[in-house]
Design an enzyme around this catalytic site. Structure first.
Site, PDB file in Angstrom:
ATOM      1  N   HIS A  44     -29.511 -13.847  23.424  1.00  0.00           N
ATOM      2  CA  HIS A  44     -28.600 -13.749  24.558  1.00  0.00           C
ATOM      3  C   HIS A  44     -28.014 -15.095  24.975  1.00  0.00           C
ATOM      4  O   HIS A  44     -27.269 -15.159  25.943  1.00  0.00           O
ATOM      5  CB  HIS A  44     -29.311 -13.095  25.746  1.00  0.00           C
ATOM      6  CG  HIS A  44     -29.475 -11.604  25.589  1.00  0.00           C
ATOM      7  ND1 HIS A  44     -30.086 -11.044  24.494  1.00  0.00           N
ATOM      8  CD2 HIS A  44     -29.080 -10.572  26.369  1.00  0.00           C
ATOM      9  CE1 HIS A  44     -30.076  -9.731  24.610  1.00  0.00           C
ATOM     10  NE2 HIS A  44     -29.468  -9.412  25.738  1.00  0.00           N
ATOM     11  N   HIS A  50       0.842  -1.200   0.000  1.00  0.00           N
ATOM     12  CA  HIS A  50       0.000   0.000   0.000  1.00  0.00           C
ATOM     13  C   HIS A  50       0.878   1.251   0.000  1.00  0.00           C
ATOM     14  O   HIS A  50       1.218   1.776   1.064  1.00  0.00           O
ATOM     15  CB  HIS A  50      -0.911   0.002   1.223  1.00  0.00           C
ATOM     16  CG  HIS A  50      -1.861  -1.160   1.267  1.00  0.00           C
ATOM     17  ND1 HIS A  50      -1.464  -2.434   1.594  1.00  0.00           N
ATOM     18  CD2 HIS A  50      -3.184  -1.244   0.998  1.00  0.00           C
ATOM     19  CE1 HIS A  50      -2.519  -3.246   1.541  1.00  0.00           C
ATOM     20  NE2 HIS A  50      -3.566  -2.558   1.190  1.00  0.00           N
ATOM     21  N   GLU A  91     -18.421  -3.134  23.524  1.00  0.00           N
ATOM     22  CA  GLU A  91     -17.629  -4.354  23.655  1.00  0.00           C
ATOM     23  C   GLU A  91     -16.387  -4.330  22.775  1.00  0.00           C
ATOM     24  O   GLU A  91     -15.315  -4.784  23.185  1.00  0.00           O
ATOM     25  CB  GLU A  91     -18.471  -5.580  23.301  1.00  0.00           C
ATOM     26  CG  GLU A  91     -19.665  -5.830  24.206  1.00  0.00           C
ATOM     27  CD  GLU A  91     -20.893  -5.057  23.769  1.00  0.00           C
ATOM     28  OE1 GLU A  91     -20.823  -4.335  22.746  1.00  0.00           O
ATOM     29  OE2 GLU A  91     -21.934  -5.160  24.453  1.00  0.00           O
ATOM     30  N   HIS A 139      -3.886   3.339  -3.559  1.00  0.00           N
ATOM     31  CA  HIS A 139      -4.122   2.945  -2.163  1.00  0.00           C
ATOM     32  C   HIS A 139      -3.461   1.622  -1.824  1.00  0.00           C
ATOM     33  O   HIS A 139      -2.699   1.527  -0.869  1.00  0.00           O
ATOM     34  CB  HIS A 139      -5.617   2.866  -1.863  1.00  0.00           C
ATOM     35  CG  HIS A 139      -5.910   2.569  -0.428  1.00  0.00           C
ATOM     36  ND1 HIS A 139      -5.768   1.309   0.115  1.00  0.00           N
ATOM     37  CD2 HIS A 139      -6.298   3.358   0.581  1.00  0.00           C
ATOM     38  CE1 HIS A 139      -6.072   1.360   1.397  1.00  0.00           C
ATOM     39  NE2 HIS A 139      -6.397   2.584   1.711  1.00  0.00           N
TER      40      HIS A 139
END
Lengths: 713, 713
Positions: A514, A37, A452, A273
């Site tokens: 959950h 890059h 988280e 890039h």
């Protein structure tokens, strides 16, 4: 003319030349590797020099110096910039030969920077946003060390953490989470630099990213500055200002740069890039650059003039191992080494004086810097007993606090579930959790909020220096939200403890969203992390002990929401705790066995809260069918799979029916399981119902497991 | 007095009473279930009524009506609010009995809302931030449908998407990502409502979340309004304004509320966030509420007066299945049903007229609304041939475009790696990818930016209505960043196609951060998703075909970066494509077999790019050792593990040595593998080196696999 002084004249000609040399190094090494890059190194070359030559405090002869400034390349794909800078700054790990082996097997110049404190690489980056969140962790550590150890005239810890971020870093949610928490905590030892080149892989930012980044950081309580790489003195002044500014706010410099600066057609395009520039572009670059004279000297003035010949020269260069040398650039960057060394020595002397004046604190600091596991703690963990029935999350909370009593460097927190996962440090009877807050870094619990992902990566940042011992915690199902950070902890072998509670369908009423199903085996297949699922009090304590002794990577302790029986010692085994721990370290051990048996008729194995079910079922088989049984507890599948074959066969006697009970999915990989295995697992999502009902629904009862066994035998 | 009119007088007394009834329902049902989250329903009761009684357009008799307004409870833990509203609004799926079974096995009132369009539940929520990102997906769908189908006087699609978010939703990075993209795309059919009660599970927001949320949304190009739930007329006016406002910006109402409103000691405390209020609080609530008269009528004025007696009454109520009825509240909410029905009928008539006037477009729309797989496409996929060597990512890109030609409802995008994963829809030869942009929703590619997590959840949002067919794509290693959304796609059985390229260490130079190791098996253990890892052209086409035919959940197509040989048909097998596809649907099939063999001496199996290695090695064994061999390709482990045992044994002849070759981790679960298995996998992180070198480094060569076989036999 130093990296620490205040009145600095920047030598612009030297800086410009050095910047072009860095550009050239990136172009050549990436071309040679046929991948890489170049965009960022070309756009940020001057910035890199400003940092390593004029701003950062470091000593390349002691890269781990605990009070060094940190530089984290969060946009890790621009690795050639970092490698070039570390080489030019005089770090021993990086020679021109190393740079020439960019992206080759065994080199220390891989595609993305890989954590190596010895060589000056502060963290592994590449997955975007992670490095920035690591930097937040490093800044928290800086605040903790400063508040715990600094004394009047003894500012032992005053380092600054810099993070270079690209557009991609900013788009990732983790950077928002980490930035929001950094603002809340007022981390004014943190400087983010946004390489705002407005180009990513798929195109210019106007196709997807048009928010006002400055305003966003302002909203999060950051101090925001803007600059343009075209105005070097201004960039330098802003960097200096932000480094020095300690006003209770983290700081960001939004720096307008040009991706692929110095190239012809590919300048300011997405093409540059993530792919080599190509020989034509390199030739163009050389001819218009400040380092053209190197080529003139080396290959003749005309050679450097003619595109074709330069092109051939470059083709030849790409076959060489060592990229082009420029002693001038190296000399320029290393002019500061003497003064850097003096700053470093002074700090060392200050530390000596601190030892005299603040002997007690110095002792404590030494324990931070040179970890040894306190013998008393080791003994207590080895002999830990809770006895009565409790959830392993509760036991884990107690063991954590036991450790905390001996290890002040143990700090961490929970993602808004502290009351549930029990992973908080407090005095017995203390009602409120004493949280780390702005200017309250002597506390030990971080209220991570419902963040988280940032939590995982900030925990990693806290672990990087190998001084603090971080723990982070949430429900096991939300391991998913932080997985990329867990992976990096494993890849970097960080001593970061992950505490996950509510580990199965026994979560109950909260329902399938959950209830972890796939998480246990998804965690187990990650290389380099140990997943412990303790079944009782001593297995929980042993899990902590293993993590603290092992010190070569992360562990996850996975605990139950519901109570497990106070199982005490395994009936058939030694009550010698050391012996028991030795077996535990092999990942599994005999928990129960029909008295006098050598060759059981059937083996039942389980982990965590399913162990009592295995035991009860085994006893039923023993009684009702007059069979000899063995119950094997498997607290850590990874350790057991690596144990020697003799031990494994000792537990899982070959040829004998083997029941495996786990309230977790073994879906699809069970295709390859040994036909003797009777698998009692869960291969669908959970249900919203009381935990016990959910367990019954999925066949986790003695009757149903017994029936499965009878059918199979 | 309607949910669609403009001059609306809100009946405050009725609204207040209904709000207290909703509060009571939540309190009673949560108390009965002994678990749940009363905080939000108590704080947002009036808001819910405003939405369902005065703002939203819907028809409870046709909950799937494609032009309904959507309401998504992103803060899914407040599920009792949603269930109460759906019951009161007259949705057939929700009776008082259903509400009484809150959080019980088999009920449709689980702990967190579970996707059920038939019953008015727009999506599964609970994992925070997901619902909001789903809403962004729904809003994109609204824009797409409007731009493709609306005509003058035929505004068929003009629905508004509402999402109710808590503090937790805002802290999650996914909400930032989704909000940033929504702002960029100018989704002015989207209204977020922020339930700003400043309290989460672990405490008040001042311990962790102090950013300026309004400013943050402003920075992302949103229109921001503020209101306080204490001023109902103002809240209503703002909601109405935001619903009607179509000025190229998504909109957010920051609504100050009080968690646990109506309670005594627990009002405005973290205690009421996620646990039952307790009888005392309920008694206090009743005595001070607008529904006290219900108790007075039912149990006598004195009973309602005395705390002790009320307490006993409540204890008794908790043992009953059906919660307290209030016909007045239900009647109030259902006053609008007639007018709602008229609005609905009018739309249906408009659709009929559209059929006349815009027959062609109506035809296309019908194909969106009633999916059938075009036969031509089916035939083309069945017979797909690419022939020459190519990476499966390239083949996947071609097959995707083949599908796109027949399925205009196929839309999707990539997280800033479109050139690499090849998952974009464009005409052959077209250079630029035609992106969906603000007011350009007739295009079919979304430039998601480096926002994998939001991408996954926005894709889910696009799939919810079962009208669009979304695909989303990134490198396989960044599956980690979006896993929580993939899980929800699987849980909801959404027809969402995940396309992951760069599937192994063969990624090469980008190194370990970019090389998936654990991801394949981590994906395979998720219930309800099919992970296809095709080895060649036809397996790739079949994977798409399976996804389009199956229509009962998501699939992941996992492709290689590097070229695979143009394998053509399996030599030992039928060239009947239908027969081959039938075998493929069983997850594995015989790819090669020694001519005339029935009982091979050894079986070699592999998935994806390792199939050629299995084949070459097999041929070496066949030749050098004069053994009979069989090569099994396993494109989908989940399907194979569910295939009938006879078929499995036909391929994996019992008792025969079985080689499994996969450049992926089977770590620790391999503990239970059949001893006959020779496992050639990877159990460490990758290396930065050219792909071929990396493969050799890890033993993925014919010589080394051959050697492993020789050692084992």
């Amino acid at each position: 003319m130093t990296n620490t002084g205040t009145n600095i004249d920047i030598n612009m000609p030297k800086l410009k030349r050095c910047a072009d040399y860095i550009r050239y190094l990136s172009l050549e090494c990436i071309e040679k590797a046929k991948s890489g890059h170049p965009g960022l190194p070309l756009g940020c070359a001057e910035l890199g020099i400003l940092l390593y030559r004029y701003i950062l405090r470091y000593n390349p002869k002691d890269p781990k110096w605990v009070n060094r400034d940190r530089f984290i390349l969060s946009a890790g794909h621009g690795s050639m910039l970092l490698y070039s800078l570390l080489y030019l700054a005089g770090y021993n790990g990086f020679s021109l030969e190393n740079l020439g082996a960019f992206r080759q097997l065994g080199s220390n110049t891989p595609g993305h920077p890989e954590y190596s404190l010895d060589e000056g690489v502060e963290t592994t980056t590449g997955p975007l946003g992670q490095g920035f969140a690591n930097a937040v962790g490093c800044a928290v550590e800086g605040k903790i060390l400063a508040q715990r150890f600094n004394e009047e005239n003894f500012e032992l810890f005053d380092y600054t953490v810099f993070a270079l971020m690209g557009d991609g870093c900013h788009m990732e949610g983790i950077s928002y989470e980490a930035g929001s928490l950094a603002g809340h905590l007022g981390l004014d030892n943190l400087v983010a630099i946004y390489d705002a080149n407005d180009v990513s892989i798929d195109g210019h930012m106007n196709i997807t990213f048009t928010e006002d980044v400055g305003k966003r950081y302002g909203a999060m309580g950051w101090h925001v500055e803007h600059a343009d790489i075209g105005n070097i003195p201004d960039v330098f002044a802003k960097l200096k200002k932000l480094k020095d500014m300690r006003q209770g706010k983290p700081k960001i410099l939004i720096l307008k740069t040009v991706i692929g600066e110095g190239l012809n057609k590919k300048r300011n395009t997405p093409d540059i890039h993530g792919a080599p520039a190509g020989i034509d572009e390199i030739v163009f670059f050389i001819r218009h650059s400040e380092i053209r004279d190197i080529f003139e000297k080396k290959y003749g003035k005309e050679a450097a003039e003619e595109e074709n010949r330069l092109s051939n020269i470059m083709e030849a260069r790409l076959r060489e191992k060592k990229p082009l040398d420029d002693s001038e650039s190296a000399a320029f960057m290393r002019e500061i080494l003497d003064e850097s060394r003096q700053v470093y020595d002074k700090w060392k002397q200050k530390l000596e004086a601190y030892k005299e004046k603040h002997a007690e604190k110095h002792d404590v600091l030494t324990k931070y810097l040179e970890f040894t596991l306190p013998e008393k703690l080791q003994t207590k963990l080895l002999n830990y007993e809770h006895g009565k029935p409790d959830a392993t999350r509760g036991i884990s909370g107690r063991v954590l606090n036991l450790c905390a009593g001996y290890l002040p460097q143990l700090v961490g927190g929970v993602a808004d579930l502290a009351g549930s996962t029990k992973a908080n440090i407090k005095e017995p009877g203390e009602k409120e959790i004493p949280y780390i807050q702005r200017d309250m870094f002597f506390n030990r619990n971080i209220a991570f909020g419902v963040r988280e992902h940032a939590m995982g990566a900030i925990g990693n940042g806290l672990a990087l220096n190998n001084v603090m011992i971080p723990f982070t915690s949430t429900f096991f199902t939300f391991f998913d939200y932080m997985k990329p950070a867990v992976r990096l902890a494993a890849l970097m072998k960080l001593n970061h403890l992950f505490i996950y509670s509510h580990d199965s369908i026994y979560v109950g009423e909260d329902g399938p969203t959950h209830q972890p199903i796939e998480h246990l085996n998804a965690l187990r297949v990650i290389p380099g992390i140990y997943a412990f699922r303790p079944a009782n009090d001593f297995e929980t304590a042993f899990s902590y002990l293993y993590f603290l002794q092992h010190r070569n990577g992360p562990a996850a302790i996975i605990t139950s929401r519901q109570k497990v029986p106070g199982t005490g010692y395994p009936t058939s085994n030694s009550t010698d705790r050391q012996e028991l721990y030795n077996q535990f370290k092999k990942g599994a051990y005999v928990f129960y066995e029909t008295a006098g048996t050598n060759e059981p008729d059937i083996i039942l194995s389980a982990s965590g809260s399913e162990l009592p079910l295995a035991l009860e079922t085994a006893k039923l088989v023993e009684e009702k069918d007059n069979k000899q049984v063995r119950v094997v507890s498997i607290p850590c599948m990874e350790l057991f799979s690596k144990a020697d074959e003799g031990y494994r066969e000792q537990l899982f006697t070959p040829g004998k029916p083997l029941v495996l009970i786990e309230a977790a999915s073994h879906r699809s990989v069970n295709l390859f399981y040994d036909p003797r295995i009777i698998l009692v697992d869960i291969e669908s999502f959970g249900v919203s119902a009381p935990g016990k009902t959910a367990g019954e629904h999925f066949g986790f009862t003695v009757d149903k497991v017994y029936q499965r066994i009878k059918e199979a035998l």
